[in-house]
Each structure stands twice: as C-alpha cells, then as structure tokens.
Design a protein around this motif. Structure first.
Motif, PDB file in Angstrom:
ATOM      1  N   VAL A  34       0.865  -1.176   0.000  1.00 34.42           N
ATOM      2  CA  VAL A  34       0.000   0.000   0.000  1.00 34.42           C
ATOM      3  C   VAL A  34       0.903   1.226   0.000  1.00 34.42           C
ATOM      4  CG1 VAL A  34      -1.879   1.205   1.155  1.00 34.42           C
ATOM      5  CG2 VAL A  34      -1.681  -1.286   1.378  1.00 34.42           C
ATOM      6  N   ASP A  35       0.816   2.044  -1.070  1.00 32.84           N
ATOM      7  CA  ASP A  35       1.695   3.209  -1.142  1.00 32.84           C
ATOM      8  C   ASP A  35       1.165   4.345  -0.274  1.00 32.84           C
ATOM      9  OD1 ASP A  35      -0.232   4.646  -2.604  1.00 32.84           O
ATOM     10  OD2 ASP A  35       0.859   4.542  -4.494  1.00 32.84           O
ATOM     11  N   ASP A  36       1.909   5.450  -0.230  1.00 37.55           N
ATOM     12  CA  ASP A  36       1.570   6.578   0.645  1.00 37.55           C
ATOM     13  C   ASP A  36       0.277   7.283   0.247  1.00 37.55           C
ATOM     14  OD1 ASP A  36       3.878   6.053   2.102  1.00 37.55           O
ATOM     15  OD2 ASP A  36       5.103   7.452   0.925  1.00 37.55           O
ATOM     16  N   GLN A  37      -0.192   7.077  -0.979  1.00 33.76           N
ATOM     17  CA  GLN A  37      -1.459   7.664  -1.429  1.00 33.76           C
ATOM     18  C   GLN A  37      -2.633   6.711  -1.214  1.00 33.76           C
ATOM     19  OE1 GLN A  37       1.375   7.828  -3.577  1.00 33.76           O
ATOM     20  NE2 GLN A  37       1.789   9.797  -2.622  1.00 33.76           N
ATOM     21  N   GLY A  38      -2.375   5.540  -0.641  1.00 38.22           N
ATOM     22  CA  GLY A  38      -3.434   4.575  -0.382  1.00 38.22           C
ATOM     23  C   GLY A  38      -3.741   3.636  -1.542  1.00 38.22           C
ATOM     24  N   VAL A  39      -2.875   3.615  -2.558  1.00 39.57           N
ATOM     25  CA  VAL A  39      -3.074   2.719  -3.694  1.00 39.57           C
ATOM     26  C   VAL A  39      -2.558   1.324  -3.318  1.00 39.57           C
ATOM     27  CG1 VAL A  39      -2.480   2.267  -6.109  1.00 39.57           C
ATOM     28  CG2 VAL A  39      -2.858   4.620  -5.329  1.00 39.57           C
ATOM     29  N   PHE A  40      -3.364   0.311  -3.595  1.00 40.82           N
ATOM     30  CA  PHE A  40      -3.015  -1.071  -3.283  1.00 40.82           C
ATOM     31  C   PHE A  40      -2.421  -1.751  -4.506  1.00 40.82           C
ATOM     32  CE2 PHE A  40      -5.940  -0.016  -0.002  1.00 40.82           C
ATOM     33  CZ  PHE A  40      -5.673  -0.869   1.059  1.00 40.82           C
ATOM     34  N   TYR A  41      -1.350  -2.508  -4.285  1.00 41.91           N
ATOM     35  CA  TYR A  41      -0.726  -3.316  -5.321  1.00 41.91           C
ATOM     36  C   TYR A  41      -0.663  -4.744  -4.804  1.00 41.91           C
ATOM     37  CZ  TYR A  41       0.918   1.182  -7.070  1.00 41.91           C
ATOM     38  OH  TYR A  41       0.980   2.469  -7.539  1.00 41.91           O
ATOM     39  N   GLU A  42      -1.213  -5.678  -5.562  1.00 40.49           N
ATOM     40  CA  GLU A  42      -1.065  -7.091  -5.218  1.00 40.49           C
ATOM     41  C   GLU A  42       0.398  -7.458  -5.469  1.00 40.49           C
ATOM     42  OE1 GLU A  42      -3.630  -8.900  -3.981  1.00 40.49           O
ATOM     43  OE2 GLU A  42      -4.939  -7.168  -4.215  1.00 40.49           O
ATOM     44  N   ILE A  43       1.007  -8.218  -4.560  1.00 36.77           N
ATOM     45  CA  ILE A  43       2.393  -8.633  -4.736  1.00 36.77           C
ATOM     46  C   ILE A  43       2.396  -9.963  -5.484  1.00 36.77           C
ATOM     47  CG2 ILE A  43       4.529  -9.282  -3.565  1.00 36.77           C
ATOM     48  CD1 ILE A  43       3.617  -7.427  -1.240  1.00 36.77           C
ATOM     49  N   ALA A  44       3.092  -9.987  -6.637  1.00 33.56           N
ATOM     50  CA  ALA A  44       3.123 -11.185  -7.480  1.00 33.56           C
ATOM     51  C   ALA A  44       3.802 -12.341  -6.750  1.00 33.56           C
ATOM     52  CB  ALA A  44       3.847 -10.885  -8.785  1.00 33.56           C
ATOM     53  N   ASP A  45       3.357 -13.539  -7.078  1.00 36.95           N
ATOM     54  CA  ASP A  45       3.878 -14.771  -6.488  1.00 36.95           C
ATOM     55  C   ASP A  45       5.198 -15.145  -7.164  1.00 36.95           C
ATOM     56  OD1 ASP A  45       4.234 -17.179  -5.220  1.00 36.95           O
ATOM     57  OD2 ASP A  45       2.574 -18.190  -6.198  1.00 36.95           O
ATOM     58  N   THR A  46       6.275 -14.489  -6.713  1.00 42.55           N
ATOM     59  CA  THR A  46       7.634 -14.758  -7.194  1.00 42.55           C
ATOM     60  C   THR A  46       8.519 -14.933  -5.962  1.00 42.55           C
ATOM     61  OG1 THR A  46       8.261 -12.427  -7.219  1.00 42.55           O
ATOM     62  CG2 THR A  46       7.292 -13.319  -9.259  1.00 42.55           C
TER      63      THR A  46
END
Length: 86
Positions: A34-46
């Motif tokens: 979750v970045d400082d602006q509240g945007v969510f990024y799914e973390i890839a399965d690597t």
C-alpha cells in the motif's frame, strides 16, 4: 501478413508496460503493498515477492519492479526491495 502487422503494432505497447518503477509503501498481511497515497498493489507470487510479503508485514519498504494490470487491480512483480526506517 495482417497478423504479423498486428503483432508488430502491439510490441511497443508491451514494452512500455514492463517499465521498471520504484514504489514506497507498507506491506500488509493480505499480500499487498500500500503506497503513501493509499493505492493497493497485489504482490506477485515470485521468489522476491514472497520474501517481501511473508517477512516484512507492517514494514515500510521501497520496492523496485514492474506493474501489471489485471482487471480491477494492479500487480507488482518485485525485482528488489529495501526496508526503510520509519
């Protein structure tokens, strides 16, 4: 011939999509950054993504990787990361 032209036209678009980015944010317990602006990024399965998501929950990190859009969410494919002091 048309098929080859269509593929050639798509090459620049796919090249732009895999541009490396740096994102600072916090790892949550849902395999997300979750970045400082509240945007969510799914973390890839690597390998790098799993290490980030499993060992740094609740920590502030700087992640380098590429963004892939998948329907309504964004996935970050982690190439490297560093923990940041709070």
């Amino acid at each position: 011939v048309l098929f080859i032209l269509a593929l050639t036209a798509l090459v620049p678009l796919t090249g732009m999509a895999s541009e490396s980015v740096d994102i600072e944010g916090t790892v949550n317990d849902n395999y997300q950054l979750v970045d400082d602006q509240g945007v969510f990024y799914e973390i890839a399965d690597t390998t790098q993504g799993n290490q980030l998501a499993e060992k740094h929950i609740g920590e502030k990190v700087k992640v380098t990787g590429t963004i892939e859009k998948d329907d309504d969410y964004q996935v970050i494919v982690v190439t490297s990361f560093n923990t940041l002091a709070e």
